[in-house]
Design an enzyme around this catalytic site. Sequence first.
Site, mmCIF file in Angstrom:
data_model
loop_
_atom_site.group_PDB
_atom_site.id
_atom_site.type_symbol
_atom_site.label_atom_id
_atom_site.label_comp_id
_atom_site.label_asym_id
_atom_site.label_seq_id
_atom_site.Cartn_x
_atom_site.Cartn_y
_atom_site.Cartn_z
ATOM 1 N N THR A 74 -2.383 -0.413 4.633
ATOM 2 C CA THR A 74 -1.702 -1.680 4.857
ATOM 3 C C THR A 74 -0.200 -1.465 4.772
ATOM 4 O O THR A 74 0.277 -0.350 4.532
ATOM 5 C CB THR A 74 -2.158 -2.758 3.860
ATOM 6 O OG1 THR A 74 -1.709 -4.038 4.325
ATOM 7 C CG2 THR A 74 -1.621 -2.501 2.464
ATOM 8 N N TRP A 75 0.523 -2.549 4.995
ATOM 9 C CA TRP A 75 1.992 -2.529 4.959
ATOM 10 C C TRP A 75 2.483 -3.436 3.847
ATOM 11 O O TRP A 75 1.902 -4.490 3.583
ATOM 12 C CB TRP A 75 2.532 -3.038 6.297
ATOM 13 C CG TRP A 75 4.026 -3.246 6.357
ATOM 14 C CD1 TRP A 75 4.977 -2.323 6.712
ATOM 15 C CD2 TRP A 75 4.735 -4.455 6.087
ATOM 16 N NE1 TRP A 75 6.227 -2.889 6.657
ATOM 17 C CE2 TRP A 75 6.104 -4.205 6.279
ATOM 18 C CE3 TRP A 75 4.338 -5.742 5.688
ATOM 19 C CZ2 TRP A 75 7.092 -5.173 6.093
ATOM 20 C CZ3 TRP A 75 5.308 -6.716 5.483
ATOM 21 C CH2 TRP A 75 6.665 -6.423 5.702
ATOM 22 N N HIS A 76 3.547 -3.015 3.173
ATOM 23 C CA HIS A 76 4.284 -3.873 2.242
ATOM 24 C C HIS A 76 5.743 -3.877 2.657
ATOM 25 O O HIS A 76 6.258 -2.861 3.133
ATOM 26 C CB HIS A 76 4.177 -3.356 0.805
ATOM 27 C CG HIS A 76 2.782 -3.358 0.256
ATOM 28 N ND1 HIS A 76 1.994 -4.475 0.256
ATOM 29 C CD2 HIS A 76 2.056 -2.373 -0.312
ATOM 30 C CE1 HIS A 76 0.829 -4.189 -0.291
ATOM 31 N NE2 HIS A 76 0.833 -2.912 -0.637
ATOM 32 N N GLY A 140 -6.259 -5.786 -3.025
ATOM 33 C CA GLY A 140 -6.774 -4.460 -3.331
ATOM 34 C C GLY A 140 -6.630 -4.201 -4.812
ATOM 35 O O GLY A 140 -5.511 -4.181 -5.329
ATOM 36 N N ALA A 153 -1.170 -9.231 -1.889
ATOM 37 C CA ALA A 153 0.048 -9.246 -1.076
ATOM 38 C C ALA A 153 -0.059 -10.420 -0.109
ATOM 39 O O ALA A 153 -0.853 -10.380 0.836
ATOM 40 C CB ALA A 153 0.204 -7.932 -0.321
ATOM 41 N N CYS A 170 -5.810 -2.807 7.044
ATOM 42 C CA CYS A 170 -7.013 -2.867 6.202
ATOM 43 C C CYS A 170 -8.234 -2.293 6.900
ATOM 44 O O CYS A 170 -9.377 -2.530 6.486
ATOM 45 C CB CYS A 170 -7.277 -4.290 5.735
ATOM 46 S SG CYS A 170 -5.889 -5.001 4.815
#
Length: 225
Positions: A74-76, A140, A153, A170
Amino acid sequence: MRVLNLLPNGHVPYLEGDRIQRETFQQVKDREVDDTLIVVEFESTYTAGRRTKPEDICNTNLPVIEVDRGGSVTWHGPGQLVIYPIVRLKEPVDRIKYIRAVEAAVVEAIKETWQLPVEIVEGRAGVWLRHPDRKICAIGLKVAQNTTMHGLALNLYPDFQNAFTGIIPCGIDDAGVTSLQEEGIETTLEEAMYALVKKLETHLQPLLWETTKNNATTHPIGGEN
Protein backbone atom coordinates in the site's frame (compact mmCIF):
# COMPACT_ATOMS: atom_id res chain seq x y z
CA MET A 1 -5.28 6.16 26.86
CA ARG A 2 -2.28 8.22 25.79
CA VAL A 3 -2.30 9.95 22.38
CA LEU A 4 1.07 10.56 20.74
CA ASN A 5 0.25 13.23 18.16
CA LEU A 6 2.97 13.62 15.50
CA LEU A 7 0.90 15.78 13.15
CA PRO A 8 2.64 19.02 14.25
CA ASN A 9 5.88 17.43 12.98
CA GLY A 10 4.61 17.61 9.39
CA HIS A 11 5.26 14.80 6.91
CA VAL A 12 7.22 12.23 8.91
CA PRO A 13 9.68 9.87 7.15
CA TYR A 14 8.22 6.37 7.36
CA LEU A 15 11.26 4.81 9.02
CA GLU A 16 11.27 7.52 11.69
CA GLY A 17 7.61 6.84 12.41
CA ASP A 18 8.33 3.12 12.52
CA ARG A 19 11.15 3.70 15.01
CA ILE A 20 8.77 5.63 17.28
CA GLN A 21 6.18 2.89 16.89
CA ARG A 22 8.60 0.13 17.91
CA GLU A 23 9.95 2.08 20.87
CA THR A 24 6.39 2.69 22.02
CA PHE A 25 5.55 -0.99 21.51
CA GLN A 26 8.35 -2.01 23.88
CA GLN A 27 7.29 0.55 26.48
CA VAL A 28 3.63 -0.49 26.37
CA LYS A 29 4.52 -4.21 26.40
CA ASP A 30 6.72 -3.68 29.45
CA ARG A 31 4.01 -1.50 31.07
CA GLU A 32 6.31 1.50 31.24
CA VAL A 33 3.72 3.75 29.59
CA ASP A 34 -0.05 3.61 29.07
CA ASP A 35 -1.71 2.21 25.99
CA THR A 36 -1.00 4.64 23.18
CA LEU A 37 -2.50 5.84 19.91
CA ILE A 38 0.20 7.18 17.57
CA VAL A 39 -1.20 9.71 15.07
CA VAL A 40 0.96 10.56 12.06
CA GLU A 41 1.02 11.80 8.46
CA PHE A 42 3.88 10.22 6.50
CA GLU A 43 6.05 11.29 3.64
CA SER A 44 5.12 9.48 0.42
CA THR A 45 6.10 5.84 0.97
CA TYR A 46 5.20 2.36 -0.28
CA THR A 47 5.12 -0.47 2.25
CA ALA A 48 4.64 -4.18 1.64
CA GLY A 49 2.98 -6.39 4.25
CA ARG A 50 3.43 -10.12 4.74
CA ARG A 51 0.88 -11.10 2.07
CA THR A 52 2.39 -9.06 -0.75
CA LYS A 53 2.79 -11.01 -4.00
CA PRO A 54 5.35 -9.99 -6.64
CA GLU A 55 2.59 -9.14 -9.11
CA ASP A 56 1.11 -6.62 -6.63
CA ILE A 57 4.03 -4.29 -7.39
CA CYS A 58 3.61 -3.35 -11.05
CA ASN A 59 6.47 -0.84 -11.12
CA THR A 60 9.48 -2.83 -9.97
CA ASN A 61 11.52 0.39 -9.72
CA LEU A 62 9.43 1.66 -6.82
CA PRO A 63 11.25 1.85 -3.48
CA VAL A 64 9.17 -0.41 -1.24
CA ILE A 65 9.73 -0.94 2.49
CA GLU A 66 8.92 -4.43 3.77
CA VAL A 67 6.97 -4.40 7.04
CA ASP A 68 5.69 -7.04 9.44
CA ARG A 69 1.99 -6.16 9.36
CA GLY A 70 -0.69 -8.17 7.66
CA GLY A 71 -1.94 -7.36 4.17
CA SER A 72 -0.24 -6.55 0.89
CA VAL A 73 1.44 -3.47 -0.58
CA THR A 74 0.00 0.00 0.00
CA TRP A 75 0.90 3.68 -0.05
CA HIS A 76 1.25 6.17 2.81
CA GLY A 77 1.72 9.87 2.39
CA PRO A 78 0.34 13.41 2.47
CA GLY A 79 -3.42 13.65 2.78
CA GLN A 80 -3.71 10.35 4.61
CA LEU A 81 -4.18 10.00 8.38
CA VAL A 82 -2.42 7.02 9.97
CA ILE A 83 -3.19 5.84 13.50
CA TYR A 84 -1.27 3.05 15.22
CA PRO A 85 -2.98 1.63 18.32
CA ILE A 86 -0.19 0.35 20.55
CA VAL A 87 -2.15 -1.36 23.30
CA ARG A 88 -1.77 -4.31 25.64
CA LEU A 89 -4.63 -6.79 25.26
CA LYS A 90 -6.00 -8.71 28.21
CA GLU A 91 -5.82 -12.50 28.23
CA PRO A 92 -6.98 -14.64 26.60
CA VAL A 93 -6.03 -12.53 23.59
CA ASP A 94 -8.68 -12.60 20.88
CA ARG A 95 -7.10 -11.24 17.68
CA ILE A 96 -10.32 -11.40 15.71
CA LYS A 97 -12.19 -9.42 18.35
CA TYR A 98 -9.40 -6.83 18.27
CA ILE A 99 -9.59 -6.51 14.49
CA ARG A 100 -13.38 -6.17 14.64
CA ALA A 101 -13.08 -3.47 17.31
CA VAL A 102 -10.74 -1.38 15.14
CA GLU A 103 -13.01 -1.84 12.11
CA ALA A 104 -16.09 -0.85 14.12
CA ALA A 105 -14.37 2.27 15.43
CA VAL A 106 -13.49 3.44 11.92
CA VAL A 107 -16.94 2.69 10.52
CA GLU A 108 -18.68 4.58 13.34
CA ALA A 109 -16.33 7.56 13.09
CA ILE A 110 -16.89 7.94 9.34
CA LYS A 111 -20.64 7.44 9.51
CA GLU A 112 -21.21 9.80 12.42
CA THR A 113 -18.77 12.51 11.36
CA TRP A 114 -19.26 12.61 7.60
CA GLN A 115 -22.43 10.54 7.03
CA LEU A 116 -20.83 8.23 4.50
CA PRO A 117 -22.42 4.74 4.19
CA VAL A 118 -19.20 2.82 4.77
CA GLU A 119 -19.12 -0.84 5.70
CA ILE A 120 -16.97 -3.91 6.17
CA VAL A 121 -16.78 -6.32 3.22
CA GLU A 122 -16.45 -9.98 4.19
CA GLY A 123 -13.14 -11.42 3.03
CA ARG A 124 -11.60 -7.99 2.43
CA ALA A 125 -9.70 -5.98 5.01
CA GLY A 126 -10.36 -2.33 5.59
CA VAL A 127 -13.40 -0.06 5.35
CA TRP A 128 -15.30 0.28 2.08
CA LEU A 129 -17.91 2.09 0.05
CA ARG A 130 -19.92 -0.13 -2.30
CA HIS A 131 -21.25 -0.19 -5.85
CA PRO A 132 -18.61 0.11 -7.08
CA ASP A 133 -16.36 -1.27 -4.34
CA ARG A 134 -13.73 1.26 -3.28
CA LYS A 135 -11.61 1.26 -0.15
CA ILE A 136 -11.42 4.44 1.90
CA CYS A 137 -9.47 3.13 4.90
CA ALA A 138 -6.80 0.43 4.95
CA ILE A 139 -6.32 -1.66 8.09
CA GLY A 140 -3.23 -3.77 8.71
CA LEU A 141 -2.59 -5.05 12.22
CA LYS A 142 -0.20 -7.17 14.24
CA VAL A 143 -0.32 -8.66 17.75
CA ALA A 144 2.85 -9.86 19.48
CA GLN A 145 3.32 -10.70 23.16
CA ASN A 146 -0.23 -9.50 23.87
CA THR A 147 0.61 -6.05 22.46
CA THR A 148 -0.55 -4.54 19.18
CA MET A 149 1.27 -2.76 16.35
CA HIS A 150 0.47 -1.07 13.03
CA GLY A 151 -3.06 0.15 12.44
CA LEU A 152 -5.22 2.11 10.04
CA ALA A 153 -4.75 4.59 7.20
CA LEU A 154 -7.73 6.81 6.31
CA ASN A 155 -7.58 8.63 2.98
CA LEU A 156 -8.61 12.25 3.45
CA TYR A 157 -7.27 14.07 0.38
CA PRO A 158 -4.26 12.29 -1.16
CA ASP A 159 -3.18 13.27 -4.67
CA PHE A 160 -4.25 10.21 -6.65
CA GLN A 161 -2.08 11.23 -9.59
CA ASN A 162 0.85 10.19 -7.42
CA ALA A 163 -0.58 8.12 -4.57
CA PHE A 164 -1.07 4.38 -5.06
CA THR A 165 0.44 4.44 -8.56
CA GLY A 166 2.58 1.52 -9.69
CA ILE A 167 0.96 -0.99 -7.34
CA ILE A 168 -2.22 -3.00 -6.94
CA PRO A 169 -3.34 -1.45 -3.63
CA CYS A 170 -3.67 -4.13 -0.94
CA GLY A 171 -3.37 -6.75 -3.70
CA ILE A 172 -7.01 -6.25 -4.73
CA ASP A 173 -7.28 -5.89 -8.50
CA ASP A 174 -11.07 -5.76 -8.87
CA ALA A 175 -11.79 -2.72 -6.67
CA GLY A 176 -10.66 0.88 -6.36
CA VAL A 177 -9.35 3.30 -3.76
CA THR A 178 -11.16 6.46 -2.71
CA SER A 179 -10.90 9.30 -0.18
CA LEU A 180 -13.17 11.62 1.72
CA GLN A 181 -12.36 14.33 -0.81
CA GLU A 182 -13.25 12.04 -3.73
CA GLU A 183 -16.59 11.41 -2.02
CA GLY A 184 -17.27 15.16 -1.81
CA ILE A 185 -16.13 15.76 1.77
CA GLU A 186 -13.56 18.37 2.79
CA THR A 187 -11.98 17.83 6.19
CA THR A 188 -8.73 18.30 8.08
CA LEU A 189 -6.26 15.95 9.68
CA GLU A 190 -7.20 17.34 13.08
CA GLU A 191 -10.94 16.76 12.63
CA ALA A 192 -10.33 13.22 11.44
CA MET A 193 -7.92 12.56 14.30
CA TYR A 194 -10.43 13.57 16.96
CA ALA A 195 -13.22 11.54 15.36
CA LEU A 196 -11.15 8.37 15.09
CA VAL A 197 -9.40 8.67 18.46
CA LYS A 198 -12.73 9.02 20.26
CA LYS A 199 -14.14 5.88 18.67
CA LEU A 200 -10.95 3.85 19.07
CA GLU A 201 -10.85 4.64 22.78
CA THR A 202 -14.46 3.50 23.15
CA HIS A 203 -14.17 0.26 21.18
CA LEU A 204 -10.74 -0.82 22.42
CA GLN A 205 -11.26 -0.16 26.13
CA PRO A 206 -13.09 -3.47 26.86
CA LEU A 207 -10.22 -5.44 25.34
CA LEU A 208 -7.37 -3.83 27.26
CA TRP A 209 -5.21 -5.00 30.11
CA GLU A 210 -5.53 -2.84 33.22
CA THR A 211 -4.15 0.66 32.73
CA THR A 212 -0.42 0.77 33.40
CA LYS A 213 0.09 4.28 34.76
CA ASN A 214 -3.19 6.10 35.33
CA ASN A 215 -6.77 6.19 34.16
CA ALA A 216 -6.71 9.59 32.50
CA THR A 217 -6.88 10.19 28.77
CA THR A 218 -4.16 12.41 27.33
CA HIS A 219 -5.85 14.53 24.70
CA PRO A 220 -4.00 15.07 21.39
CA ILE A 221 -3.21 18.77 21.56
CA GLY A 222 0.51 19.03 20.90
CA GLY A 223 3.22 17.01 19.20
CA GLU A 224 5.68 14.65 20.83
CA ASN A 225 8.96 13.17 19.67
